[in-house]
Design a protein around this motif. Structure first.
Motif, mmCIF file in Angstrom:
data_model
loop_
_atom_site.group_PDB
_atom_site.id
_atom_site.type_symbol
_atom_site.label_atom_id
_atom_site.label_comp_id
_atom_site.label_asym_id
_atom_site.label_seq_id
_atom_site.Cartn_x
_atom_site.Cartn_y
_atom_site.Cartn_z
ATOM 1 N N LYS A 29 27.392 -29.714 -58.578
ATOM 2 C CA LYS A 29 25.946 -29.568 -58.451
ATOM 3 C C LYS A 29 25.634 -28.220 -57.819
ATOM 4 O O LYS A 29 26.514 -27.565 -57.232
ATOM 5 C CB LYS A 29 25.348 -30.695 -57.625
ATOM 6 N N THR A 30 24.390 -27.820 -57.950
ATOM 7 C CA THR A 30 23.955 -26.521 -57.442
ATOM 8 C C THR A 30 22.952 -26.749 -56.318
ATOM 9 O O THR A 30 21.746 -26.742 -56.548
ATOM 10 C CB THR A 30 23.313 -25.680 -58.560
ATOM 11 N N ASP A 31 23.430 -26.945 -55.122
ATOM 12 C CA ASP A 31 22.569 -27.079 -53.949
ATOM 13 C C ASP A 31 22.517 -25.743 -53.218
ATOM 14 O O ASP A 31 23.516 -25.299 -52.648
ATOM 15 C CB ASP A 31 23.098 -28.167 -53.008
ATOM 16 N N GLY A 32 21.360 -25.097 -53.270
ATOM 17 C CA GLY A 32 21.193 -23.830 -52.566
ATOM 18 C C GLY A 32 21.927 -22.675 -53.196
ATOM 19 O O GLY A 32 22.196 -21.667 -52.531
ATOM 20 N N GLU A 33 22.252 -22.783 -54.483
ATOM 21 C CA GLU A 33 22.917 -21.691 -55.167
ATOM 22 C C GLU A 33 22.595 -21.726 -56.657
ATOM 23 O O GLU A 33 22.049 -22.702 -57.175
ATOM 24 C CB GLU A 33 24.427 -21.745 -54.960
ATOM 25 N N GLU A 34 22.893 -20.632 -57.316
ATOM 26 C CA GLU A 34 22.798 -20.542 -58.772
ATOM 27 C C GLU A 34 24.197 -20.320 -59.311
ATOM 28 O O GLU A 34 25.045 -19.726 -58.633
ATOM 29 C CB GLU A 34 21.867 -19.409 -59.197
ATOM 30 N N PRO A 94 24.127 -17.513 -53.681
ATOM 31 C CA PRO A 94 23.066 -18.282 -53.032
ATOM 32 C C PRO A 94 21.743 -18.111 -53.783
ATOM 33 O O PRO A 94 21.458 -17.043 -54.329
ATOM 34 C CB PRO A 94 22.979 -17.670 -51.632
ATOM 35 N N SER A 95 20.931 -19.175 -53.791
ATOM 36 C CA SER A 95 19.636 -19.080 -54.457
ATOM 37 C C SER A 95 18.726 -20.210 -54.011
ATOM 38 O O SER A 95 19.168 -21.345 -53.849
ATOM 39 C CB SER A 95 19.799 -19.128 -55.973
ATOM 40 N N ASP A 96 17.443 -19.865 -53.837
ATOM 41 C CA ASP A 96 16.393 -20.864 -53.642
ATOM 42 C C ASP A 96 15.369 -20.775 -54.766
ATOM 43 O O ASP A 96 14.277 -21.326 -54.667
ATOM 44 C CB ASP A 96 15.715 -20.670 -52.290
ATOM 45 N N LEU A 97 15.739 -20.086 -55.845
ATOM 46 C CA LEU A 97 14.825 -19.854 -56.960
ATOM 47 C C LEU A 97 14.867 -21.031 -57.925
ATOM 48 O O LEU A 97 15.888 -21.287 -58.563
ATOM 49 C CB LEU A 97 15.203 -18.559 -57.692
ATOM 50 N N ALA A 98 13.753 -21.737 -58.030
ATOM 51 C CA ALA A 98 13.670 -22.856 -58.965
ATOM 52 C C ALA A 98 13.570 -22.332 -60.391
ATOM 53 O O ALA A 98 13.125 -21.211 -60.637
ATOM 54 C CB ALA A 98 12.459 -23.728 -58.633
ATOM 55 N N GLY A 99 13.981 -23.153 -61.335
ATOM 56 C CA GLY A 99 13.913 -22.752 -62.737
ATOM 57 C C GLY A 99 14.552 -23.800 -63.608
ATOM 58 O O GLY A 99 14.953 -24.862 -63.146
ATOM 59 N N GLU A 100 14.656 -23.480 -64.882
ATOM 60 C CA GLU A 100 15.256 -24.383 -65.848
ATOM 61 C C GLU A 100 16.627 -23.866 -66.272
ATOM 62 O O GLU A 100 16.822 -22.652 -66.383
ATOM 63 C CB GLU A 100 14.363 -24.526 -67.082
ATOM 64 N N PRO A 101 17.568 -24.754 -66.507
ATOM 65 C CA PRO A 101 18.879 -24.320 -67.017
ATOM 66 C C PRO A 101 18.726 -23.630 -68.367
ATOM 67 O O PRO A 101 17.826 -23.963 -69.152
ATOM 68 C CB PRO A 101 19.654 -25.635 -67.154
ATOM 69 N N LYS A 134 18.147 -15.192 -59.303
ATOM 70 C CA LYS A 134 17.870 -14.757 -57.928
ATOM 71 C C LYS A 134 18.727 -13.557 -57.538
ATOM 72 O O LYS A 134 18.229 -12.552 -57.049
ATOM 73 C CB LYS A 134 18.130 -15.913 -56.963
ATOM 74 N N HIS A 135 20.049 -13.675 -57.722
ATOM 75 C CA HIS A 135 20.968 -12.619 -57.298
ATOM 76 C C HIS A 135 21.961 -12.215 -58.384
ATOM 77 O O HIS A 135 22.388 -11.063 -58.432
ATOM 78 C CB HIS A 135 21.759 -13.064 -56.058
ATOM 79 N N LEU A 136 22.371 -13.145 -59.234
ATOM 80 C CA LEU A 136 23.498 -12.920 -60.135
ATOM 81 C C LEU A 136 23.186 -11.985 -61.290
ATOM 82 O O LEU A 136 22.107 -12.043 -61.882
ATOM 83 C CB LEU A 136 23.971 -14.247 -60.728
ATOM 84 N N MET A 137 24.167 -11.161 -61.637
ATOM 85 C CA MET A 137 24.276 -10.491 -62.929
ATOM 86 C C MET A 137 25.714 -10.683 -63.396
ATOM 87 O O MET A 137 26.651 -10.572 -62.595
ATOM 88 C CB MET A 137 23.916 -9.011 -62.846
ATOM 89 N N VAL A 138 25.899 -10.978 -64.689
ATOM 90 C CA VAL A 138 27.225 -11.332 -65.203
ATOM 91 C C VAL A 138 27.414 -10.719 -66.588
ATOM 92 O O VAL A 138 26.468 -10.653 -67.382
ATOM 93 C CB VAL A 138 27.395 -12.867 -65.299
ATOM 94 N N GLY A 139 28.630 -10.276 -66.876
ATOM 95 C CA GLY A 139 28.940 -9.766 -68.206
ATOM 96 C C GLY A 139 30.435 -9.612 -68.404
ATOM 97 O O GLY A 139 31.244 -9.986 -67.536
#
Length: 243
Positions: A29-34, A94-101, A134-139
């Motif tokens: 699960k993603t509690d407090g993170e993305e 870490p993330s507190d940004l709500a959103g949709e998968p 919120k914070h991540l960039m991936v490639g």
């Protein structure tokens, strides 16, 4: 778990590797993170919240096509069920940004060729700067045999946007054929550091600061999954003026 926050200068990023046999399951699960879940190889059923995606992915390995990935914001339970043997990377911040998968299929991965001559490489953006994270960039980056990448040497360790961003980074490497190798130079004139590291299949490197060019041995292809995170989600690189 491969990389944990709070160690060796890494404040934001965590990296976990998931290896499942056919029929194997993983739940989290993603509690407090993305999380960005990147399928490196194999076919999987993925459920995020109440939404289920069946038989997604399918590339045999990272050299066999574009990635399939999921962005999972905070507050969701998720599961991965392996249809065939599955290898995946879980990139966390870490993330507190709500959103949709979001399902990021191969058709949504932006491919570009960067550099020229013997430092030309192919870059696949999975979560680019404009993505609502919120914070991540991936490639993913692909080096030809004998070629360089992250070149000219660049860094992103100073909060001076738009000239430079302060973003830590982690690389996960794959080599084809797997007995091959590459090299990465880490250096920071400001910190008096200059070291070289041998890169082998499944090597992982931390980049909290400094310049970090990569070279591939002739006869071998080199791949790396890269993940970036910082306080401000900007992406501005500063090239080494000496090169």
């Amino acid at each position: 778990p491969v990389i944990r926050r709070g160690k060796e200068g890494i404040r934001f990023l965590e990296l976990g590797m998931l290896n499942l046999p056919a029929g194997g399951k993983y739940r989290s699960k993603t509690d407090g993170e993305e999380i960005c879940l990147v399928l490196l190889g194999g076919l999987a059923n993925v459920k995020v919240g109440d939404v289920r995606f069946d038989a997604i992915g399918g590339r045999a390995n990272v050299f066999a096509g574009r990635a399939t990935a999921f962005y999972i914001p905070t507050g969701f339970k998720f599961s991965v069920e392996a249809v065939s043997p599955v290898e995946a990377a879980l990139c966390r911040a870490p993330s507190d940004l709500a959103g949709e998968p979001r399902l990021i299929g191969p058709e949504k991965v932006k491919v570009s060729v960067r550099g020229r001559e013997t430092f030309e490489r192919e870059v696949h953006d999975i979560i680019p700067p404009g993505f609502p994270a919120k914070h991540l960039m991936v490639g993913e980056t692909f080096n030809k045999p004998g070629y360089w990448s992250s070149y000219p040497p660049h860094k992103h360790d100073r909060a001076a946007y738009p000239e430079e961003s302060q973003m830590e980074e982690v690389y996960l490497f794959k080599v084809d054929p797997p007995q091959g190798f590459g090299l990465q130079r880490f250096y920071s004139p400001e910190r008096g550091v200059d070291v070289a590291v041998i890169l082998q299949n499944n090597s992982v490197t931390r980049i909290p600061w400094g310049y970090h060019p990569v070279a591939t041995a002739p006869g071998y292809r080199l791949y790396y999954l890269w993940m970036l995170a910082g306080e401000d989600r900007n992406y501005a690189l500063a090239d080494d003026p000496a090169h």
